[in-house]
Motif scaffolding. Structure first.
Motif, PDB file in Angstrom:
ATOM      1  N   HIS A 130     -11.972  -0.810   8.117  1.00  0.00           N
ATOM      2  CA  HIS A 130     -11.096  -2.050   7.818  1.00  0.00           C
ATOM      3  C   HIS A 130     -11.137  -3.198   8.397  1.00  0.00           C
ATOM      4  CE1 HIS A 130     -10.513   0.138   3.572  1.00  0.00           C
ATOM      5  NE2 HIS A 130     -12.068   0.120   3.871  1.00  0.00           N
ATOM      6  N   MET A 131     -11.007  -4.669   8.285  1.00  0.00           N
ATOM      7  CA  MET A 131     -10.545  -5.411   9.144  1.00  0.00           C
ATOM      8  C   MET A 131      -9.240  -5.845   9.010  1.00  0.00           C
ATOM      9  SD  MET A 131     -11.911  -9.222   9.004  1.00  0.00           S
ATOM     10  CE  MET A 131     -13.729  -8.965  10.441  1.00  0.00           C
ATOM     11  N   ARG A 132      -8.318  -6.274   9.921  1.00  0.00           N
ATOM     12  CA  ARG A 132      -7.324  -6.496  10.120  1.00  0.00           C
ATOM     13  C   ARG A 132      -6.897  -7.712  10.232  1.00  0.00           C
ATOM     14  NH1 ARG A 132      -5.327  -1.481  13.887  1.00  0.00           N
ATOM     15  NH2 ARG A 132      -6.580   0.825  12.814  1.00  0.00           N
ATOM     16  N   PRO A 133      -6.175  -8.364   9.734  1.00  0.00           N
ATOM     17  CA  PRO A 133      -5.872  -9.970   9.885  1.00  0.00           C
ATOM     18  C   PRO A 133      -5.355  -9.953  11.229  1.00  0.00           C
ATOM     19  CG  PRO A 133      -4.907  -8.742   8.153  1.00  0.00           C
ATOM     20  CD  PRO A 133      -4.580  -8.018   8.848  1.00  0.00           C
ATOM     21  N   GLU A 134      -6.031 -11.477  11.800  1.00  0.00           N
ATOM     22  CA  GLU A 134      -5.947 -11.726  12.967  1.00  0.00           C
ATOM     23  C   GLU A 134      -3.987 -11.608  13.184  1.00  0.00           C
ATOM     24  OE1 GLU A 134      -6.951 -13.200  17.249  1.00  0.00           O
ATOM     25  OE2 GLU A 134      -8.259 -12.178  14.650  1.00  0.00           O
ATOM     26  N   GLY A 135      -3.370 -11.104  14.167  1.00  0.00           N
ATOM     27  CA  GLY A 135      -2.296 -11.390  14.945  1.00  0.00           C
ATOM     28  C   GLY A 135      -1.104  -9.745  13.976  1.00  0.00           C
ATOM     29  N   ASP A 136      -1.650  -9.310  13.455  1.00  0.00           N
ATOM     30  CA  ASP A 136      -1.147  -8.000  12.169  1.00  0.00           C
ATOM     31  C   ASP A 136      -1.957  -6.833  11.715  1.00  0.00           C
ATOM     32  OD1 ASP A 136       0.563  -6.919  10.631  1.00  0.00           O
ATOM     33  OD2 ASP A 136      -0.220  -8.176   8.966  1.00  0.00           O
ATOM     34  N   PRO A 137      -2.187  -5.740  13.149  1.00  0.00           N
ATOM     35  CA  PRO A 137      -2.526  -4.774  13.632  1.00  0.00           C
ATOM     36  C   PRO A 137      -2.562  -3.499  12.736  1.00  0.00           C
ATOM     37  CG  PRO A 137      -1.026  -5.059  15.700  1.00  0.00           C
ATOM     38  CD  PRO A 137      -0.810  -6.470  15.012  1.00  0.00           C
ATOM     39  N   ASP A 138      -0.945  -4.088  12.243  1.00  0.00           N
ATOM     40  CA  ASP A 138      -0.775  -2.788  11.289  1.00  0.00           C
ATOM     41  C   ASP A 138      -1.221  -3.350   9.638  1.00  0.00           C
ATOM     42  OD1 ASP A 138       0.847  -1.781  13.515  1.00  0.00           O
ATOM     43  OD2 ASP A 138       2.809  -3.275  13.066  1.00  0.00           O
ATOM     44  N   THR A 139      -1.844  -4.154   9.268  1.00  0.00           N
ATOM     45  CA  THR A 139      -2.463  -4.598   8.150  1.00  0.00           C
ATOM     46  C   THR A 139      -4.282  -4.275   7.648  1.00  0.00           C
ATOM     47  OG1 THR A 139      -0.410  -5.547   8.171  1.00  0.00           O
ATOM     48  CG2 THR A 139      -2.382  -5.518   6.179  1.00  0.00           C
ATOM     49  N   THR A 140      -4.525  -4.075   6.747  1.00  0.00           N
ATOM     50  CA  THR A 140      -5.530  -4.351   6.629  1.00  0.00           C
ATOM     51  C   THR A 140      -6.068  -5.220   5.375  1.00  0.00           C
ATOM     52  OG1 THR A 140      -6.171  -2.094   4.862  1.00  0.00           O
ATOM     53  CG2 THR A 140      -6.198  -1.830   7.237  1.00  0.00           C
ATOM     54  N   LEU A 141      -7.387  -5.743   5.823  1.00  0.00           N
ATOM     55  CA  LEU A 141      -7.940  -7.182   5.042  1.00  0.00           C
ATOM     56  C   LEU A 141      -8.810  -6.105   3.626  1.00  0.00           C
ATOM     57  CD1 LEU A 141      -9.195  -9.537   6.678  1.00  0.00           C
ATOM     58  CD2 LEU A 141      -6.556  -9.433   5.736  1.00  0.00           C
ATOM     59  N   SER A 142      -7.893  -5.223   2.871  1.00  0.00           N
ATOM     60  CA  SER A 142      -7.957  -3.982   2.232  1.00  0.00           C
ATOM     61  C   SER A 142      -8.037  -4.430   0.347  1.00  0.00           C
ATOM     62  CB  SER A 142      -8.456  -2.107   2.794  1.00  0.00           C
ATOM     63  OG  SER A 142      -6.304  -2.941   2.359  1.00  0.00           O
ATOM     64  N   PHE A 143      -8.150  -3.923  -0.369  1.00  0.00           N
ATOM     65  CA  PHE A 143      -7.467  -3.310  -2.058  1.00  0.00           C
ATOM     66  C   PHE A 143      -8.095  -2.207  -3.164  1.00  0.00           C
ATOM     67  CE2 PHE A 143     -11.584  -5.655  -2.319  1.00  0.00           C
ATOM     68  CZ  PHE A 143     -12.041  -4.834  -3.782  1.00  0.00           C
ATOM     69  N   ASP A 144      -6.817  -2.239  -3.912  1.00  0.00           N
ATOM     70  CA  ASP A 144      -7.219  -0.526  -4.460  1.00  0.00           C
ATOM     71  C   ASP A 144      -7.048  -2.115  -5.960  1.00  0.00           C
ATOM     72  OD1 ASP A 144      -7.185   0.960  -3.145  1.00  0.00           O
ATOM     73  OD2 ASP A 144      -6.024   1.722  -3.564  1.00  0.00           O
ATOM     74  N   LEU A 145      -8.242  -1.292  -7.089  1.00  0.00           N
ATOM     75  CA  LEU A 145      -7.904  -1.825  -8.052  1.00  0.00           C
ATOM     76  C   LEU A 145      -7.230  -1.003  -9.192  1.00  0.00           C
ATOM     77  CD1 LEU A 145      -8.333  -4.864 -10.287  1.00  0.00           C
ATOM     78  CD2 LEU A 145     -10.168  -3.418 -11.206  1.00  0.00           C
ATOM     79  N   LEU A 146      -6.456  -1.252  -9.858  1.00  0.00           N
ATOM     80  CA  LEU A 146      -5.598  -0.435 -10.832  1.00  0.00           C
ATOM     81  C   LEU A 146      -5.914  -1.132 -12.269  1.00  0.00           C
ATOM     82  CD1 LEU A 146      -2.301  -0.634  -9.206  1.00  0.00           C
ATOM     83  CD2 LEU A 146      -4.070   0.782  -8.980  1.00  0.00           C
ATOM     84  N   TRP A 147      -6.344  -0.448 -13.141  1.00  0.00           N
ATOM     85  CA  TRP A 147      -6.685  -0.514 -14.135  1.00  0.00           C
ATOM     86  C   TRP A 147      -5.923   0.484 -15.154  1.00  0.00           C
ATOM     87  CZ3 TRP A 147     -11.625   0.126 -17.453  1.00  0.00           C
ATOM     88  CH2 TRP A 147     -11.619  -0.374 -18.817  1.00  0.00           C
ATOM     89  N   ASN A 148      -4.060  -0.041 -15.688  1.00  0.00           N
ATOM     90  CA  ASN A 148      -3.553   0.614 -17.152  1.00  0.00           C
ATOM     91  C   ASN A 148      -3.048   1.587 -15.635  1.00  0.00           C
ATOM     92  OD1 ASN A 148      -3.841  -1.114 -18.932  1.00  0.00           O
ATOM     93  ND2 ASN A 148      -5.496   0.438 -19.571  1.00  0.00           N
ATOM     94  N   GLY A 149      -2.315   1.529 -14.191  1.00  0.00           N
ATOM     95  CA  GLY A 149      -1.608   2.215 -13.570  1.00  0.00           C
ATOM     96  C   GLY A 149      -2.678   3.028 -13.103  1.00  0.00           C
ATOM     97  N   LEU A 150      -4.241   3.015 -12.867  1.00  0.00           N
ATOM     98  CA  LEU A 150      -4.786   4.776 -12.487  1.00  0.00           C
ATOM     99  C   LEU A 150      -6.212   3.308 -11.271  1.00  0.00           C
ATOM    100  CD1 LEU A 150      -6.414   6.965 -12.713  1.00  0.00           C
ATOM    101  CD2 LEU A 150      -7.446   6.686 -14.238  1.00  0.00           C
ATOM    102  N   GLU A 151      -5.892   4.029 -10.280  1.00  0.00           N
ATOM    103  CA  GLU A 151      -6.992   3.148  -9.581  1.00  0.00           C
ATOM    104  C   GLU A 151      -7.971   3.026  -9.662  1.00  0.00           C
ATOM    105  OE1 GLU A 151      -9.018   4.970  -5.750  1.00  0.00           O
ATOM    106  OE2 GLU A 151      -7.002   4.804  -5.847  1.00  0.00           O
TER     107      GLU A 151
END
Length: 434
Positions: A336-357
């Motif tokens: 997963h790619m990380r933002p420039e200058g922020d190695p502790d974070t990823t350019l990622s996501f989860d989609l939740l639908w009514n509380g379930l990933e």
């Protein structure tokens, strides 16, 4: 020629042939009633005793769920509760006799029903409806990505090395060496991007050696996986999924909406507002202000947090969906790619639908040197990953994608209690049969 039950009203006073299963036999002193069921409905056949002794004797020996073929005249009879018509049989054939008693009924517990899943599906038509709806969802998603010019690939499910992190994989004997069942087609989707396919997808089996016994986990499920190149950012991936899901739900509403409401008391409606997006750190701060995680030790959401966050956005925006973005790099894969200058974070996501990933996605790291460094940072040996990593040595474009669990999508759509009901034949830690 066979006539299905749903069409019998078009054939009043005509002789037809109906094929189906015996739903019930009611033998009275003067009349025998046999309710025959096919996938479109049920019809009553009525035979007066003394009319045909051989047929009468055959019906007296019938057991429920026997497969039969009935030829007879369709008669209008407003007294009959099943559509106001009945069939007066002229010929009655048992094509496949059923033993009695049946090993399950509609009230049997879930584990025993899974032992006899094929019979359970026959006895509970709403379960077949689940799979029909799921088929529509899958086809609608395929149609969407095809309309965008995607190419469908079928990637190997046998791998020479453990995929992704190496955890939760099934190991098996492969001739004189070990092989592994693929956790996802992730590596192969990215190889396809390196091969010059700018947009690819796959709908296929996913294997997870996860010893979870929850209502939302299985060891084999069907994944909808998408990958595409030349993206400007992870937002492009979320935009695509938002459009794809809206289109799929419109298709389900059109084809199954009334039946779903009647059977599951669920109203299917495609999203009419944009799916909100919130960073993980902001989501945690929001939920803590509402009393979640009182000790302040969580870096990501647990199931309760996912439910609370979804409820918040449903109340505030009217959206049943919410994207949670920028997960910590500590809990995301090395690619997963990380933002420039922020190695502790990823350019990622989860989609939740009514509380379930239901989905995980990201922009991928496409730069060879950065990818190798991130793998080493997570303690991964590079040599087993060599063939995957080599794909990034010769000019791989920026790209991203997602993986969606078809079972979880269906489970949430219909409000089902367990993901087991979304599979034709479920696989879990304690189940390899039937």
């Amino acid at each position: 020629m066979r006539t299905i039950v749903r069409d019998l009203s078009k054939h009043i006073d005509e002789t037809v042939t109906v094929c189906g299963w015996v739903n019930a036999v009611r033998a009275q002193r003067k009349i025998q009633f046999v309710i025959v069921r096919d996938d479109s409905g049920m019809v009553q056949t009525t035979l007066r005793r003394g009319q045909d002794e051989a047929m009468e004797a055959l019906i007296d020996k019938l057991h429920d769920e026997s497969a039969v073929r009935v030829t007879g005249r369709v008669v209008a009879n407003e007294v009959v509760s099943l559509g106001g018509i009945e069939i007066v049989p002229e010929r009655f054939e048992v094509l496949g006799a059923a033993e009695a008693p049946l090993p399950i009924d509609r009230n049997t517990g879930p584990e025993q029903r899974l032992d006899w899943r094929y019979l359970d599906l026959r006895l509970r038509p709403e379960q077949r409806q689940v799979l029909a709806v799921q088929s529509t969802v899958e086809q609608a998603m395929r149609d969407y990505v095809f309309s965008r010019g995607f190419v469908e690939l079928h990637t190997p499910k046998l791998m020479g090395t453990a995929s992704e992190s190496g955890a939760e994989v099934f190991k098996l004997e492969y001739f004189d060496r070990a092989a592994y069942l693929a956790q996802s087609p992730q590596f192969y989707k990215q190889m396809a991007i390196a091969a010059g396919f700018e947009q690819v997808f796959e709908v296929g089996p996913v294997f997870r050696a996860e010893p979870s016994f929850t209502s939302r986990h299985s060891t084999e499920f069907t994944g909808v996986d998408i990958e595409f190149a030349w993206i400007d950012g992870v937002e492009d991936v979320m935009d695509l999924e938002e459009e794809m899901i809206a289109g799929a739900l419109r298709r389900v509403e059109e084809l199954h909406g009334d039946q779903i409401f009647e059977t599951f008391s669920r109203k299917v409606k495609a999203p009419d507002v944009a799916m909100p997006r919130i960073r993980m750190d902001e989501a945690i701060e929001l939920l803590r202000s509402q009393g979640w995680d009182p000790e302040g030790q969580r870096a990501e959401l647990d199931p309760e947090g996912e439910r609370r966050l979804s409820a918040h956005f449903l109340e505030q925006t009217g959206s049943e969906f919410v994207f949670v973005t920028h997960y910590p790099s500590s809990v995301r894969p090395f690619y997963h790619m990380r933002p420039e200058g922020d190695p502790d974070t990823t350019l990622s996501f989860d989609l939740l639908w009514n509380g379930l990933e239901i989905t995980t996605g990201a922009q991928r790291e496409h730069r060879y040197d950065v990818l190798c460094a991130q793998a080493e940072e997570k303690g991964m040996a590079l040599e087993p990953l060599r063939q995957y990593l080599d794909a990034f040595r010769f000019g791989t474009p920026p790209h991203g994608g997602l993986g969606l669990g078809l079972g979880r999508f269906t489970m949430t759509l219909l409000g089902l209690e367990s993901i087991r009901d979304t599979s034709f034949l479920f696989r879990g830690p304690n189940r390899l049969t039937p």
